[in-house]
Write an enzyme that holds these catalytic residues in place. Structure first.
Site, short mmCIF file in Angstrom:
data_model
loop_
_atom_site.label_atom_id
_atom_site.label_comp_id
_atom_site.label_asym_id
_atom_site.label_seq_id
_atom_site.Cartn_x
_atom_site.Cartn_y
_atom_site.Cartn_z
N GLY A 1 40.93 43.19 38.55
CA GLY A 1 40.04 44.20 39.09
C GLY A 1 39.88 45.38 38.15
N CYS A 2 39.49 46.51 38.69
CA CYS A 2 39.27 47.71 37.88
C CYS A 2 40.50 48.06 37.06
CB CYS A 2 38.92 48.87 38.81
SG CYS A 2 38.84 50.46 37.98
N PHE A 3 40.29 48.26 35.76
CA PHE A 3 41.45 48.54 34.91
C PHE A 3 42.03 49.93 35.12
CE2 PHE A 3 38.05 48.54 31.27
CZ PHE A 3 37.42 49.65 31.79
#
Length: 220
Positions: A54-56
């Site tokens: 997902g979002c880093f």
């Protein structure tokens, strides 16, 4: 992409888009899972792990709080250098996943322990090509082993968790090969630099809190 809109909005935009997240903060909880039955032998040298989930921003935030981790870099893996930039990756046509590169001391934290945090609390390994509010293959769950030992441990651990029915749904995490490319400077250490950002407050702070609650001996 909601995150892209909010990240690039001005102050007025942040206020407006903040309503998109109202009431969506998850009371994140770690999933209780066993440690890997097999692990990469410890060495006296620093090692590197590359994970995508997902979002880093949130992934980076969790692993920056793990004892034994010396640095975490947000970036892209699974595609080519020419399209390893946020605008291109956001089209969902480059093959990249948002990923993090973790440099750690194997004498203080093992590769298997990092994977345990990854599966337990850093992301949801049962969500296919999405995490939370973000969707698309760039948000997929993936492990990018840096050598054969890591590949063996990662594959064996996924199989172990599947056999144990550790999650209510099947694990969709892929073990892939690729090259890691650092993301733009404005993505690095986003959690620490923008603690009041709506996305951070509603999606990532609960995740970090859940990590610290579930793994107090590992947390910094």
């Amino acid at each position: 992409m909601t995150r892209l809109i909010v990240a690039t909005a001005g102050l007025a935009g942040l206020a407006a888009f903040g309503s998109l997240f109202a009431g969506t903060a998850n009371a994140e909880r770690a999933v209780a899972i066993p440690a890997p039955a097999h692990d990469v032998p410890a060495t006296g040298h620093k090692a590197t792990a590359v994970l995508a989930g997902g979002c880093f921003w949130g992934m980076e935030a969790v692993f920056e709080h793990v004892k034994g981790v010396t640095s975490v870099t947000a970036g892209y893996d699974g595609g080519t250098r020419t399209t390893a930039d946020y605008a291109a990756v956001s089209t969902e046509r480059t093959g990249h996943a948002e990923a993090i590169r973790i440099v750690y001391d194997p004498q203080k934290v093992s590769y298997g322990t990092l994977l345990r945090v990854f599966f337990s609390v850093a992301h949801d390994p049962t969500q296919l090509n999405r995490q939370g509010p973000d969707s698309g293959p760039s948000y997929r769950s993936a492990i990018f082993p840096q050598d054969r030992a890591q590949q063996a441990v990662a594959s064996a651990y996924i199989a172990q968790l599947q056999r144990a029915h550790a999650f209510k749904a099947p694990i969709v995490t892929r073990v892939e090969s690729g090259t890691f490319y650092p993301a733009e400077a404005y993505h690095q250490h986003f959690y620490d630099r923008h603690p009041t950002h709506p996305y951070i407050v509603h999606w990532d702070k609960p995740k970090v809190a859940a990590f610290k609650a579930a793994f107090p001996s590992l947390a910094t």
